[in-house]
Structure formats: C-alpha cells, structure tokens
Design an enzyme around this catalytic site. Structure first.
Site, PDB file in Angstrom:
ATOM      1  N   HIS A  57     -11.984  12.397  12.614  1.00 34.13           N
ATOM      2  CA  HIS A  57     -13.705  11.477  12.426  1.00 34.13           C
ATOM      3  C   HIS A  57     -14.449  12.013  13.471  1.00 34.13           C
ATOM      4  O   HIS A  57     -13.849  12.480  14.344  1.00 34.13           O
ATOM      5  CB  HIS A  57     -13.298  10.475  12.480  1.00 34.13           C
ATOM      6  CG  HIS A  57     -12.439   9.238  13.383  1.00 34.13           C
ATOM      7  ND1 HIS A  57     -13.220   9.153  14.411  1.00 34.13           N
ATOM      8  CD2 HIS A  57     -11.455   8.946  13.638  1.00 34.13           C
ATOM      9  CE1 HIS A  57     -12.831   8.268  15.608  1.00 34.13           C
ATOM     10  NE2 HIS A  57     -11.433   8.418  15.482  1.00 34.13           N
TER      11      HIS A  57
ATOM     12  N   ASP B  53       4.229  -0.325   7.961  1.00 34.82           N
ATOM     13  CA  ASP B  53       5.411  -0.935   7.269  1.00 34.82           C
ATOM     14  C   ASP B  53       4.433  -0.304   5.859  1.00 34.82           C
ATOM     15  O   ASP B  53       3.846  -2.034   5.317  1.00 34.82           O
ATOM     16  CB  ASP B  53       6.123  -1.491   7.628  1.00 34.82           C
ATOM     17  CG  ASP B  53       8.069  -2.378   6.436  1.00 34.82           C
ATOM     18  OD1 ASP B  53       7.723  -1.493   5.655  1.00 34.82           O
ATOM     19  OD2 ASP B  53       8.334  -3.152   7.030  1.00 34.82           O
TER      20      ASP B  53
ATOM     21  N   GLY C  47     -12.891   4.233  20.632  1.00 34.31           N
ATOM     22  CA  GLY C  47     -13.475   2.741  19.958  1.00 34.31           C
ATOM     23  C   GLY C  47     -13.540   2.012  20.129  1.00 34.31           C
ATOM     24  O   GLY C  47     -14.116   1.459  19.609  1.00 34.31           O
TER      25      GLY C  47
ATOM     26  N   ASN D 168     -34.045  -5.271  14.597  1.00 42.35           N
ATOM     27  CA  ASN D 168     -33.586  -3.526  14.634  1.00 42.35           C
ATOM     28  C   ASN D 168     -32.240  -3.264  14.303  1.00 42.35           C
ATOM     29  O   ASN D 168     -31.396  -3.436  14.610  1.00 42.35           O
ATOM     30  CB  ASN D 168     -34.374  -2.735  16.034  1.00 42.35           C
ATOM     31  CG  ASN D 168     -33.481  -1.963  16.381  1.00 42.35           C
ATOM     32  OD1 ASN D 168     -33.773  -0.789  15.340  1.00 42.35           O
ATOM     33  ND2 ASN D 168     -32.808  -1.175  17.646  1.00 42.35           N
ATOM     34  N   THR D 169     -32.434  -2.643  13.186  1.00 43.67           N
ATOM     35  CA  THR D 169     -31.263  -2.013  12.537  1.00 43.67           C
ATOM     36  C   THR D 169     -31.428  -0.468  12.413  1.00 43.67           C
ATOM     37  O   THR D 169     -32.407  -0.523  12.459  1.00 43.67           O
ATOM     38  CB  THR D 169     -30.961  -2.727  11.054  1.00 43.67           C
ATOM     39  OG1 THR D 169     -29.917  -2.686  11.115  1.00 43.67           O
ATOM     40  CG2 THR D 169     -32.014  -3.021  10.007  1.00 43.67           C
ATOM     41  N   SER D 170     -30.297  -0.100  12.043  1.00 44.19           N
ATOM     42  CA  SER D 170     -30.204   1.223  12.033  1.00 44.19           C
ATOM     43  C   SER D 170     -31.094   2.357  10.656  1.00 44.19           C
ATOM     44  O   SER D 170     -31.066   1.571   9.902  1.00 44.19           O
ATOM     45  CB  SER D 170     -28.477   1.900  12.166  1.00 44.19           C
ATOM     46  OG  SER D 170     -28.117   1.470  11.051  1.00 44.19           O
TER      47      SER D 170
END
Ligand SMILES: [Fe+2]
Length: 557
Positions: A12, A238, A300, A519-521
């Site tokens: 990724h 599992d 991450g 604020n957001t993307s």
C-alpha cells in the site's frame, strides 16, 4: 548530492521524494496522481513528479533508495513464520508470498522498473530496511539531536515494532519485535471484523471507539505488559471452517455498510483501548532503554492520534514528534536520507515544520482548467477575507491553495472548510460533501495563539496527529469539531509557516470571536485527496460544497 527515495512494497501507499544536499525538495504519494487510493503500484508518476520539480533527469541522481529490503527477505520471513506455526500454511498465504516474491524479484524491488521507465542512470540503487527508513523519517525530521524513536506498523519484511536511539545524527538499533507480533496486524484484523477495509479504515474504528463501553475481553488476542505487548497472531489469522477466530469468540462479523449495534461499538472501544495500552507500553520501554524522553514516532500505527494524544497528556515524554506521513508513504522520507549514514556519516537533521511538499499550480494553470470546464469564476482580491465571510455565513467551502500536503491529512491546502460553531455542520458536511459515516469526527484548524484557550494539554500541533481534550467550557462553542468524548484532533496554524491559512482563520475569528474552523480533506468518500485544479473542480461539482476558492479564483454554484 541528489537522492531519490521511494516506497514500493506492492502492499500500500507507494510514494516518492527527492532531496538535494540533504534538503528535502518534494514528496508525493502515487495515489494523488494516479487517483487510485492507497496505490500500491510502482510509483512511476510520483518519481516523475519529483524529477520534474527538481528539474533533474535520472542521469543527475546519485542514489535511488527504496524503503523496503531485498525481495527474498519478506519471503524467507513468511516461510520461517509458517514453519513455526505463526502464520497459517494455506493456499492463499503460500500463493501470496510466492507471487509477491516472484514479482518483486523479477523487478529487483522496483529498480528494474525505474530503469525501464526512466532510462539509464549512474545512480546507485539501494535497498533500505523498512523500519530503518521509518526510523530515519521520524528522527531526521523530528530535528532533536537525541531522541527515542519508536516504529510501529503492520509489518516490515521481518519487523513489527522497533525501538531506536537517535543521537549525533546516527540511529542505534535498540530492539525489534518481529512480525507477526504486530500491533498493525491486530488493529487491521479487527478493522476487517468490524466491516471496514483493513490497512485503510483504521480511522473509522478509532472514531467509533468512544461510542462504545468497556467490558469486551480481548486478552486472548493481545496482552500488554511493562515490556511491550504480545499479539496472538496465529489466533488472529485463524479462519478454520471459513470463520475467523474473532467471530467464533465475539459473534459474527459485521456486514459492511450495515447498522452498527452496541456490541460492535464496544469491540471498537476494546480494540482502541488495547492499542493505546500497547503503544504507551512501547513508548515507556523506549524511554527506559534510551534514557531519553524526547520521543519520535513513525509507522502506520503512529497515525493513531488518540493514543498519541494520551502519550503526550500522560507526561511520559518531554516532547513527542509524530512524522505526519507515518504510514508507508512516509518511508520515502527516510529512504532518501539513508546514504548519509554511509562511512559513519550523519543524517541531515531537518525539523519538519510543515507538510506542504507536493505539487503546486499557478493561477494560469487554474484559469486554464476553469476555461476548459466553461466555468464562471471571479478573481478575488483577498481570498482569506472573502472566504472568512463565506464561512461565517455558514457556507461549505472547497479550499485549494499552494503546494499539496504530504501524508494523509489535509492541512489547509487541499481542504474542505466550514463553520465549527454550527452543531448541525458535522451532519451537513457529512451528508452533502463527504458522504461518510456519521460517527467520524471532523477536526479543527485553529490559530496557534488560541490553542491553549480551546484545548487541554495544548502544544504545537501542526499535523493533526495528536488528539487533545477540548476545554469543557469550549465544547459548546465548537460542537462540530468536538468528538463525542469531548476530544478534538487539532491543527495549530502558525502565521510564519502558513500565512494565508492563518489569515483566513484570523479573519473568521474577527467576525465570529472564534479563531477556529472545521477542516476536512478535499475529497469524496473513498477517493484520494485532490491534487490538480481539475480534480478539485470535479470534486466540487460532485458534492454539496457552496463555493470553491482555488488560487485567487472563486467559483460559486
Ligand atoms: Fe511500514
């Protein structure tokens, strides 16, 4: 010396960056250009963008460094873990490991592709161990000479978590917790169980957690001690009879997009709680082993802003720096400096004060896009003043200015902005613009000068990567950016670093008495953040935004 760093693991977040004489010039994730979210392909477009920005060709580059080791290292780790019973020996796992090895070996980890796409180069091609690249990305850009460095992610080739001691521009390896004893793996498996996309939607679990209550026992899956944590990877992997061990113990998996009942909220709470405890334990361990209370995080798992905020608030550290592109896109930032460690050399120490490292578009380029789409746009004398007026009047704005941010957060260059005082605004932006889940909180950008007025444990927080409690008396003032548990994930904006965005918030503050905006993307649900003017225009017209401030232009609906 010109060095190019990239991340390419086929897992990724492929990315690339370029530095000249230790000065980072440019960085971009492949997804922003390809428009394929979390793009795991070879970062061809990102590398080209790096060379274009630096005005160099492949012949000018001295080192090309990849933040992922030689292909056989992953394969042998997988085989060893299978033999030890830590990783199930089944058809998909064996096939995946073999396919990845064959593909990466054929491409020589991407270096053959580099030569195919860009032609001959005298550059030395170099593999950099994944956690070392993460560690450099935390230490070099943290900027303090002495630091305890903690890397936590899903996996490197063989690493899951590691601790390093940075001093004198060097990094001493202190310890590694090997894969699959991985916090990222633990969180990802539960992300999937809760009906979200693993290695992508961990944010959603973190946002959902405060809606749950304590009581779910996850001790079979993870245990946390003073010496770190132990994840029961064989149990997490599992899937006997097609049912995961998690489902056998906690009930059937949630169907994606279905209602979320209390039992799932409680599980999200327990997962987040365990992750926080494990991260806190690792940070304590790192400070003990290095004797240093200046801590840098990457990997991450370090995107878990809630846990980061707790680490800061608990007083475990004197200072915390979380490299904002903590996930694998940021590995390029470490790889690009790796050659500086040669022959006992020192890493460049470059405190990161902003993440505006990506592409920029001139007014002429913006105008060209507006003309192409036959849009009526007006040129605005002072975008900060006009945008502040729009925000104070309840408008939802697209805000496209300057160089794109590197890392997952929009920090006032590719942002959707709104008035945080309106308690309905969270719902309005969610329904009209982001089309995303109701429980995911929005974050505030605030003047640095106002941070301690609104937040407890306020500190310099330019990257929206630490969560703080909002002061109780302020929670009703900025309800749309205050999460259900009274917390917020702030960006503090400094005038010297980002004058235009600071001015906008300041102008909003002058009109409303609240120097804080939502604020957001700038993207729609499931899409990468916009990069070009064309991306911005398309997103603007595919959503319920009222106006778009793009360069010096204003587009209204
Ligand atoms: Fe990683």
């Amino acid at each position: 010396m010109i060095t190019l760093g990239f991340n390419y693991s086929q897992m990724h977040d492929s990315s690339a960056c370029i530095a000249r004489d230790g000065e980072l010039l440019f960085a971009v994730a492949e997804e922003r250009i390809s428009r394929n979210k979390h793009d795991a392909g070879f970062p061809r477009l990102a590398i080209q963008a790096c060379m274009d920005f630096a005005k160099v060709g492949p012949k000018d580059i001295d080192f090309v460094c990849q933040g992922w080791p030689e292909p056989h290292r992953v394969f042998t780790t997988d085989l060893k873990c299978m033999l030890r019973g830590q990783y199930p020996v089944n058809y998909p796992n064996v096939l995946n490991s073999a396919r990845l090895f064959a593909s990466m070996a054929h491409q020589n980890g991407g270096f053959n592709l580099f030569k195919n796409y860009f032609g001959e180069t005298q550059a030395e091609m170099r593999f950099v161990d994944h956690h070392l690249a993460h560690a450099i990305s935390a230490y070099s850009y943290g900027g303090a000479d002495k630091a305890a460095v903690v890397v936590m992610d899903g996996r490197g080739a063989w690493e899951a978590s590691s601790i390093w001691y940075g001093h004198d521009g060097r990094l001493d390896h202190v310890m590694t917790i090997p894969w699959p004893n991985s916090l990222g793996l633990f969180y990802a498996q539960f992300t999937q169980y809760l009906g979200f996309v693993p290695n992508s939607d961990e944010w959603k679990v973190m946002g959902l957690a405060p809606y749950g209550s304590p009581g779910v026992n996850l001790s079979e899956f993870i245990s946390v001690t003073g010496e770190g944590y132990t994840v029961n990877a064989p149990l997490l992997f599992d899937r006997s009879n097609g049912t995961s061990a998690i489902a056998r113990r906690l009930g059937p998996e949630r169907t994606p997009e279905s209602e979320i009942d209390d039992s799932f909220k409680n599980i999200a709470f327990a997962v987040q709680d365990a992750c926080e405890a494990a991260m806190i334990s690792l940070v304590k361990l790192a400070t003990q082993k290095t004797g240093c209370r200046n801590v840098c995080l990457a990997g991450g798992v370090a995107l878990n802003s809630k846990a980061n905020g707790k680490i800061q608030a608990l007083g475990l550290v004197d200072h915390i720096f979380v490299q904002p592109a903590a996930s694998d896109d940021g590995v390029a930032l470490g790889a690009v400096y790796a050659p500086y460690l040669d022959r006992g050399g020192r890493l460049p120490m470059k405190p990161m004060r902003h993440a505006y490292l990506g592409p920029e578009f001139s007014d002429a380029e913006i105008e060209k896009a507006l003309v192409t789409y036959k849009l009526r746009a007006s040129q605005v004398r002072d975008v900060a003043v006009t945008a502040a007026e729009f925000l104070a009047n309840g408008k939802i704005l697209g805000w496209f200015q300057g160089r794109m941010e590197f890392g997952p957060r929009a920090l006032g260059h590719r942002s959707i902005l709104a008035d945080p005082r309106d308690p309905e605004m969270n719902g309005k932006v969610n329904n009209a613009v982001k089309f995303r889940e109701w429980w995911r909180p929005f974050a505030p950008s605030m003047l640095k000068e106002a941070a301690s007025e609104y937040l407890e444990h306020a500190c310099d927080s330019p990257f929206m990567i630490l969560t703080n409690p909002v002061r109780p008396e302020k929670r009703d003032i900025i309800p749309s950016v205050t999460h259900v548990d009274g917390s917020a994930r702030p960006q503090t904006v400094e005038k010297e670093i980002e004058p235009l965005y600071w001015n906008l918030i300041n102008e909003f503050g002058k009109r409303t008495g609240v120097p804080v905006i939502m604020n957001t993307s700038f993207n729609l649900r499931g899409e990468a953040i916009v990069n070009t003017p064309t991306d911005a225009i398309r997103t603007f017209f595919s959503s319920g935004m009222d106006a778009l401030f793009i360069g010096s232009y204003l587009v209204e609906k």
